[in-house]
Structures are given as C-alpha cells and as structure tokens.
Design an enzyme around this catalytic site. Sequence first.
Site, PDB file in Angstrom:
ATOM      1  N   GLY A 147       2.260   0.163  -0.320  1.00 43.22           N
ATOM      2  CA  GLY A 147       2.739   0.125   1.069  1.00 43.22           C
ATOM      3  C   GLY A 147       4.041   0.888   1.244  1.00 43.22           C
ATOM      4  N   CYS A 148       4.477   1.001   2.477  1.00 44.58           N
ATOM      5  CA  CYS A 148       5.638   1.828   2.796  1.00 44.58           C
ATOM      6  C   CYS A 148       6.954   1.162   2.392  1.00 44.58           C
ATOM      7  CB  CYS A 148       5.647   2.198   4.278  1.00 44.58           C
ATOM      8  SG  CYS A 148       5.509   0.811   5.409  1.00 44.58           S
ATOM      9  N   TYR A 149       7.216  -0.028   2.943  1.00 44.06           N
ATOM     10  CA  TYR A 149       8.438  -0.729   2.553  1.00 44.06           C
ATOM     11  C   TYR A 149       8.435  -0.998   1.045  1.00 44.06           C
ATOM     12  CZ  TYR A 149       9.876  -2.081   7.351  1.00 44.06           C
ATOM     13  OH  TYR A 149      10.317  -2.101   8.651  1.00 44.06           O
ATOM     14  N   THR A 150       7.236  -1.327   0.546  1.00 40.54           N
ATOM     15  CA  THR A 150       7.144  -1.695  -0.862  1.00 40.54           C
ATOM     16  C   THR A 150       7.474  -0.523  -1.770  1.00 40.54           C
ATOM     17  OG1 THR A 150       4.792  -1.264  -0.675  1.00 40.54           O
ATOM     18  CG2 THR A 150       5.486  -3.532  -0.524  1.00 40.54           C
TER      19      THR A 150
END
Lengths: 344, 344, 344, 344
Positions: A147-150
Amino acid sequence: MNISIIGATGYAGAELLRLLYTHPRANIIHLTSESSTGKKISAIYPYLRERCDLTLTSLDNIEQIAKDSDFIFICLPHGHAMKVGQLLESKNIRIIDLGADYRFNDISTYEQWYKVKHLHTAASRVYGLAELHREEIKSARIIGNAGCYTTASILALAPLVKNHLIDAKSIIIDAASGVSGAGRSAKQANLLPELYDSFKAYAVANHRHTPEIEQELSILNGENIILNFTPHLVPMARGILSTCYANISPAVDDKTINEAFAKMYGQEFFIRLLGEGGYPTTKNVRGSNICEIGWHIDRRTNRVIVISAIDNLVKGAAGQAVQNFNIACGFDEKTGLDFIPVYP
Amino acid sequence: MNISIIGATGYAGAELLRLLYTHPRANIIHLTSESSTGKKISAIYPYLRERCDLTLTSLDNIEQIAKDSDFIFICLPHGHAMKVGQLLESKNIRIIDLGADYRFNDISTYEQWYKVKHLHTAASRVYGLAELHREEIKSARIIGNAGCYTTASILALAPLVKNHLIDAKSIIIDAASGVSGAGRSAKQANLLPELYDSFKAYAVANHRHTPEIEQELSILNGENIILNFTPHLVPMARGILSTCYANISPAVDDKTINEAFAKMYGQEFFIRLLGEGGYPTTKNVRGSNICEIGWHIDRRTNRVIVISAIDNLVKGAAGQAVQNFNIACGFDEKTGLDFIPVYP
Amino acid sequence: MNISIIGATGYAGAELLRLLYTHPRANIIHLTSESSTGKKISAIYPYLRERCDLTLTSLDNIEQIAKDSDFIFICLPHGHAMKVGQLLESKNIRIIDLGADYRFNDISTYEQWYKVKHLHTAASRVYGLAELHREEIKSARIIGNAGCYTTASILALAPLVKNHLIDAKSIIIDAASGVSGAGRSAKQANLLPELYDSFKAYAVANHRHTPEIEQELSILNGENIILNFTPHLVPMARGILSTCYANISPAVDDKTINEAFAKMYGQEFFIRLLGEGGYPTTKNVRGSNICEIGWHIDRRTNRVIVISAIDNLVKGAAGQAVQNFNIACGFDEKTGLDFIPVYP
Amino acid sequence: MNISIIGATGYAGAELLRLLYTHPRANIIHLTSESSTGKKISAIYPYLRERCDLTLTSLDNIEQIAKDSDFIFICLPHGHAMKVGQLLESKNIRIIDLGADYRFNDISTYEQWYKVKHLHTAASRVYGLAELHREEIKSARIIGNAGCYTTASILALAPLVKNHLIDAKSIIIDAASGVSGAGRSAKQANLLPELYDSFKAYAVANHRHTPEIEQELSILNGENIILNFTPHLVPMARGILSTCYANISPAVDDKTINEAFAKMYGQEFFIRLLGEGGYPTTKNVRGSNICEIGWHIDRRTNRVIVISAIDNLVKGAAGQAVQNFNIACGFDEKTGLDFIPVYP
C-alpha cells in the site's frame, strides 16, 4: 509481455497506463471496467486520447483476458480482487494486485480490519515490496502490491527495526497524503472547495494500513509490533510523507543508525538516502518511483525521527507494481521506471 | 482605547489591522515600519485601500507614539521587540508583543534557543495565552503573546498534563502549518511553484516553539517536561493542525480523559471541543479565533491522540493578541472576535 | 428584522449565515433544507457549531416561516425559487432570491436560456444590483439578486456602456471563478485531484449569465447588446475576475473614460476604483463585499480592457443580498458589511 | 549528440534536464550557471540527486563547452543569450535559445519591446515553432525557441489566420499561466500566501509575447496583424490556457473552420484536436509536449473562440526545444517526447 489491467478507470489504473506506455517490455492488451464497459479509456480520461484509446471490456471476459495475457494487474477495491484471483486460480498467469486482498500473511488480520470474509488464500503469493521481498517476488504467482502509506512507513523504519536499534513498542507514524489517495469517486468531502486551504487528520487509530505496517515490521524485528499510525489529508493531488518516531534503544549511537540505513539501502536504485538531517519532500519524488528517506536523532529526548516521501500513485501504487513486474519477469528492475521527478 | 502597531507590514500586523478595524473599542493611531517609512499601509497591502490608509512612521517616533497610545502591539522579529520594550520601560503604556521576546520565564532558555542576548527582563509580564493565564493578563504590563504552533499544542495537551493523565515523558507533537506562518519576506523556498503539490517537515528537533510548549506544560504538570515537536509545511495559506501523542497513565479511563477536557474548556468561548472521536479541521476555524480540539483513545497501544486546529494568524497571532487586549482592558473577552469562520 | 433562509445548506446559504451572524439588525429565525430536514445546520457545516445550531425545517412549514419572518432569502436552484415566490404571493413579506428566477425583465429570455417554464411573474420586483437599481430596491417586494459573474461584468462595463464610450457590438467578457461557484454537490469533475494544478474554460457561448449581463447593459446603453461571455474554472475556492474587452468609440479620450468611472462609482462604498492601469485581484476582496475595478486603454488596438474582481460568495451572492436587504429596510447600506478582506 | 545547457538552474533548464535524461540520443556534457558555479546541479535541485549530479561551470568556459558539444541550449534571460551567440559565431555548433533574443525577424521590434540593443543578427536562424517552421528548423544554425504564451496562442489561431477565415483586426487573446512561468527568483509577489486562492491579470496591453504572436500570425496571414493579448496568473505551478476570440469573416461556415484545423494539424503528433465544442484543459497536457486545441463557433455574435492548452515548461519551453533538437538532428520528432501526461 502481454499485460491486462482489471479495473483500469481508477487513479492507480490510469497511472499504470502512464507508466506502461513507455515500458519497452509491456504490451497492454485488455482493460476492464464494470461501470464503463464499452467506453474507450480515453473517454474516461481525456488526456489519453491519441495515446491510449483501448475500449474497456468487462470481467465477464476473464477467460479471454487470461488467454491473451501473461500478466494481470488488478486495481479493484478490496474484496473484489480475490474473486478475480479465484477465477484465475487454474490459469497459468501471474497477478499483481494493487489492493489489500493479497497483502496479509494472517487472513484473520485481514478479515478483522477489512470486515470481509477472505475467499482466496493463494499458496504462491508474496508481499509486494521489492526492497524487502525481492527474491520471493521473482517467483510468486500472486504479488500483493504494498500500500501507499505502508510503503513509505515500512521503508522508513525497516533498517531500525531489523537491527533492533529502536524500542519496538514506541513506534508512532504520523503521515500525510495528497487527495488522489482518496480515489476518483464523487464525494462531497473531497470537492476542491472543501479541502482547499485546509488540513485535517482522519481514520485515527483505525486506518487499514496499520496492520500491514505492523506485519512487515514484526517480521523484520522478530517480535510482534503494535504501533500508532495517523493519516492526514493535504490539499494537493499527489504525494505521501511519513514522519516516524521511535525511542532509541539504550547505547545506540548515531553512527550505528546511519550505517543501518546505508547498509540496507545503499544499493537500492529507488531509495534516495538523504542521511541524518535530511528533509524528504514529496515534490522531489513527484511522478517518480523514488522513496526519499532522511532521519534526525534527538538526544534531548532520545528519539529518532525518520521521514520518508513517495509519490502515492507511483512508488505507492503503479510504480511499485511495475517494479514488481520487472522483478517477476527477470527484467532490469528499473526498466520503464528510470526517469526524473516532475518539478516544479 | 488608542492603539499603535510597531511593525505593521508583516502578516501578523496586517491581520491585527483586519481585526481591529471592526473592534468597537480600538482606535488605530500609529503604524510603524522601518523598511517602508513614509508609505501608506495601503501601498504595502492594496486590499486596505479606502479602509485603512494610514501612513507608516518610524520607531524614531516612539516618544510620540507612546504619548498618543494606550496600548502598543509589537509585531517585530525576536530580538527587536525587547528593544522597544526597553524604550517604553518608563512609560505608562501596556504592550502586547506578538513575538518571542517576552514569552519565557527563564531568560537562559530564550537565549539558548534564540541565540541572542536578552536585554529586557520586564517585571510585570505574562505569557499571553488567555485560557491559561487570564487572571495575570488582566494586570500585566507586558503580554508575551503565545506563538502559533505553541497555542495549538498547549491547548491540546493542557487538560491531560494538568491532571496527570498521561506519561509526561512520552509526548510527541506532530504539527503542520500553512505558509503564511513563514512570513512575507521574499524567499525562493516559499515561492508558489516550490511548495505547490508538496509537503515536507522542517526544523525537526530544533524548532523554537519547542521550549515554549515545554515551559507551559511543565508549569501545568509540576515537573519538567521534555518533548518532541515536528513542524511541517502545507501548501496552503492559513491554518495549523497539531496532532499530539502521549502514553496514557495506567488506570486512566476514557471518562476521566473526556471530563478533563470538558472541565477545563467547557466555558471557553474560543475553544470548540469536538470530543472523543472528533476531527478538528483548519478550514473550520479559518479567519476566526477558534481552537478546535478532538481526541482519540487507542487501547491497542494505550495512547491518546489529541488533535487541535487554529488559524495561525488569528488564534495563533493577531486574534490571540486582541483577546489578550480585551482581557487587559476589562472588555468582554470576545469583543471584536465573535464571528463565523470563512468557509469554504 | 426577522429573517429566514430557504435552502440554507448550499454555499450561498452558508455565507449568508456568516454575514448575518454579525449583522446588528437581523435575527435568523428559520432555515430550511429539503434534503437535510431535521438536522442541525451545524451538522451540515461543522464550523458553525456553538455559533449557529438551528435545526433545519422543511418548506412544508412555509406558512409558519412566513408568519415569523419579515424578510426571506431564497437560496434554491433556478426553477424552485419561483414556486416559493408563488406560495408567498399573498403574504406581506419581502423576498431576496439569490438565484435566477426573478432576474429577467423578459420572461421569454429566461425560459429560452434556462429551459424551464416561468411560473411567477411578480409585479413588484427588481434586478438586485444596488449600484444600478438602488432606488427600486428600496420598495420592491421581490429582489432578484444579481448573479456572480454578472455582478463583476456589469459593474466593469456599466460606465462605458451608459456613456456610449465603447462600440456596443464589440464586447467580449473573459471571466474566471473559484470552484465554490460550482456548488457543493458531489461531482467527480470537481474533486480536488481533478482540478488541482489545472485551468480550463467551460460553457463557452452558452453560459446562462450571458443574457443577464446583456439585459442590464442594454438598459444602460439604450440599444440591444449582444456579447461574448466565457467563464473559466480556477483551482481555488473563492473569487471571480472578469476581463472585459471593447473597442473604444472614435474620438473618446482617456480622460473621458476615467471620468466616467469616477462619476458613476466615486461615492460607492463597495466599489474600489483602481483607476487606469490598475490590477484588480481576487485575493484583495476575499471575504468582503468589495468590487475592485481597474482599466487599461490600448491605443495600439483602440480597445479598452476593464478588469473587475469580487468574492463570488459575497458581492457575487450573499453580501450583495445583505446589501440589498439593508437598502430595502432603510438601514445604512454597509451595515454588517463593513469589514476588511481576509488576506493572505 | 553531445549537448550542453547554458543557464541550467532556472525552471526551463531544469525541465530540459528532465527530458534529456530519458532522451536516447542526447548526452549532457556541460551545465553552466554564473550564480552557482562550482556547485552541483543537484545541490540547486535536490530532486536530481543520484540522477544528475553534474557540477555547474561558468560561461568563462565557453571555448571548452563549444569544443565538447554538438548542440547548445541557452536558458538565459533576454539580452544575455545573444552575447553567447556572438561568442559562438565562428564555431561549428548549433544553438537553441529558449529566450527571446533570436525570435524576431525585425530587430527593431525586439529592441522596442525589450528595451535593449540587439547585438547579434545571426544569418542562419529560425523561429522555433516546429508546426510552422519545420523545414527551416532542419538546417538553421540558431533556433529561437518559441515562447510559452506565444506557442499556445499561435497554434490556436494559425489555421484561421492562414486561411483568412477571421477578421485579422478583431483578434483578442486572453491567456492564463501557472506560476512557474514567473521563474525561480525570490519575489514577494510570488510567495505562496500571496497567490494562493487568488487570480489576477498582469502586463495588460504590454506583455512582450504580443509582438511575437503578431509576427507569426502576420506571416501566415500576409498582412500586418495587431492584436490584444492579456496574461493572467493562476494559483498553480504549471500550464497555460489561451482563449482566443475573433470575428468570423462573412460567409465562412462551420465546416470550413473545422477543416482548416484538421488540414493543418491532422498529422501533427503533438497537437491534439478536440474539435468544435472541445475544452482543452491544462491538466490534460501536464508534463507532456502536447498542445490541446478546441473551438466554439458562436453565431449569435459571429465569433469563433479557440482555446488551447499546453504545459508552459514543456511545449512552452523545454519540450519544444527538444522537439526542435530532434528535427534539427534528423531524429524522429517525437524521440524522447512520447509519453503520457501526468494526471491527476
């Protein structure tokens, strides 16, 4: 390689089209959209006219799509990708899912955070963050694209967690994203006048990227990590910045911290280490697959503050998918991804 | 009341003019600017034409300014305000300084963080944050108006710190500000193309608002608090959001936390409590003197996350100054400040 | 005066609430919304909490609303306001409609451009642009509040058209608006990521404000004016700028042009003449009821370029309505409207 | 080809670096900057770190630069490029100047608008707009790369002017640009808080791109064209939109207009015709070398409104330069320029 994109009309799908258009080894064959079947992709995204005018088909075509494709990218909401994965179970086709369905080792964690029953526990799958799982990505049939934030958060903390340089119980991640991360569906809350000249947090203590970060950091650390993750919405289109805090373990000196980053990322083409005192900036990676990382050591409080910046649609989604695709296909990892950020 | 503004051409000075224009008890007498002496303020800020066309004078006029004024607002960079304070030492005039020179109880803390020798340790002075020091503001001769980040951060944490509900060693404040906070001087780094579609941190572990927050929270708590404060720059004009983290002390339940906020702020006109689960948003306070506060209790990690939002130029600067002015003059505290935020 | 707002949940309604909150002569009695009946207005616009917490009622209540109100502000889409006007036909109540239903002298023009049958040709009504129709506004029962683009455009050209200083056939108006002008309903096209870092025209040669501008300029000129009007969308929240072009009639000199503006607007409190060579700027009027006007005379081409700037939600909607309300009630015209723009 | 960039630290120079980085036929040899000589370009633009770390040299090195380079791109302010041109007069080297020094056929026009004496009237030079001067670009030694506003405006009007479909005396161009067009030097007026949520015109009736547009349209039309050009500043980073107005010549029908565009641009790779009724949008070309063109025919007023959109830093500067470079070198014109716009 012949590739197809399932769910091509969201921002991640559109960004994949941008990146694959100049990728020398990818031929785009099919694009699907259930809501816009029969329309041209360039009717949905007019900036694609005269460059990519493929007609959107439906998932009903999955047999044909599978037959024509070597690789399938899925850009569907969580809960839907695994159904496509099931349909393709018996096919000799590799999959990169840009959503959450194939990211979790422990299905119960997925079910608990996503409030949906998991239907497809594929055997050959891997968490799709190349800097951590490059070897497994080479052969896995299904890649659960990170994922992006991850991506921003895990990359920021991985060297410290892996080398036990911080107190694993003390991790706090404060992150901020441009609005493209909220998708393209019409919502009053995301209208320009609502968000312009405004800043706010959302999903405090319950954002679904939390368990994904915890999973990967726990693997690196060897013990179960629980942490705080707080996302914010920035009045801009692209970019994610993660500001991560942790208490430094006793006796860890600056040199040890600096070396941990250098050792883990020194050879990584897409990670730009700004070093101790560096300030990652989302504009400096905009449009590119680069993750900038800088860190600050505060001896007043004995904390380290690690900051990372990515473009949420590139290294946080489509660029990461292409990087994984390159690895999976045995191409040079930077194929089609070696360009300069768009600045200013 | 006859008031004058020393250093009227910065954003804080201009915002003071906006607020005082509709204030029923303030007459603006003199405005000074050393760089634009002799020009009209409306030549510096054309939106003031036909509303406020006063001619800027110089600090050389301080004798006359003091004679004509009951109250002086100082909007000069740190290090300069105290020189004006010295000049006015023997005058019967009250001062609100919007900068840092009169905010510190311990002069050595000021000198250490601001790298300048302090010249004027006025006897009758107070930290100008009305919600904490209302009584002293009534009579103090010099009011050291609280800073922008500090106002948001202190107000967010005060009820928890005062009531010993959190571990005082665990405080982390992650904040973000619009670019007006960086002032109006021409800097390449603050050009629109440099900041647009971008987000970054700055001054990590060394921002000068840190010791100011520590001072006030230490007073409330009774022991010396050291904390982390990280500011970020948001591509917008106005607004500050502080996201504050702290470990909850053992045995503190939700109700106790909620009551601490209600008790401390229930009667405060300018504090809007959004309660547990609330999401302060800078747009919701834009142009107003309101501070929104909401909090989230995370039992997975045993942390509380308190979020606060202010307009950095109003509750973070000029509005706070007017609020302090009202208190100091014995006016109703909301005089000239009771209006609705500008939305959208 | 007791006032009520029909359709209070759009941006214009919300801006009326902001302005009327500090208006010394208006008491807000009822607010209606058909989609949110029963909710508090502060649930729709959280920035109103603790300031305006009225519960939204329905138009079904119109009898009671009429009974309780001296003045009614209608903020409904075109086609709906006239139905309310009909319902109130027999009541002794005055109306300001912020939409288009009561703006046209010739109903057939309305029906042609708005594609809807007009139902209510009230006898006592006036086009609600105070600078042109102040006298009639004093007594008219229904005031058709002037539109946003139209206000900026008419005010820019009125002195030239009225004094026959330009070729009436040569008028071209090129205008641009912030996105709040597009309303608050959820549309994909108005999401922040779609509009951010982007600029475009829309409704070329068919925008509905065209006939409204033509009507008023034709009255001033004495002959039938047909013109081009082109709106654009700016990635910002508030503000309208109109750049107007016309051929200068032979033998008209600069002095004559300058005097025409001075004579018509010299005494107008809400018009700020920047003179020949002046550059109106939307930020200079943001949040205020001011219209800035500047003009440029190009002897190379024998054209005059007049530029005007307003805040679309204030002088282009709610502020204009309050100005009309003040005139209609015999109050000082600037009551509740005399404040400084919000800058930066 | 070995290329060097004179004046590499402005936005146009930086954009050239971005484009040339992925250009398969260009090797970047020297970069110069008089203000930052000796620094790395990546110290000036940190987003270039690890991708382009060349050290900036000085123009004092021009002999060596000329010796090492086949092609020189000049990104200096007007008045300076021609001095470099003089120095290179006797060298066997080709030049693309991104400024105004080599754009004018009539030197007196240049001197009149730019208020500077022209020093170098090179024999072999061409106006660098490929769609109009492709053949001459192939062989010219000096290419005066077309300006940003001018490219958008000329391309919009060329088919109509060339085919005498409009009244050449009636042309009005109303254009708007993102702030990167104002350059990277520190100016108070271009700070984010000054421009955010604001829109304004500037340089009305005296912008220096006016005579450049007039020159090219006059050549196409055969008679001397004088027109109005009005630029505006949009609170965004990139993009130019030109909205062009002209009276349609009597007896010209829609079909003739539509065919003129199709005939002139039907084979142009970088021009995307949206046809009659189309709405060019700057975001749809962001980061790309594409120029979108759409037009509207208004029979109420007998005017045509042509709209064009480009990225000011690409088709308006660096991309156009690379397109010219490709033509001059005999490469496929789209080499290194065939990519998808960056959206959203």
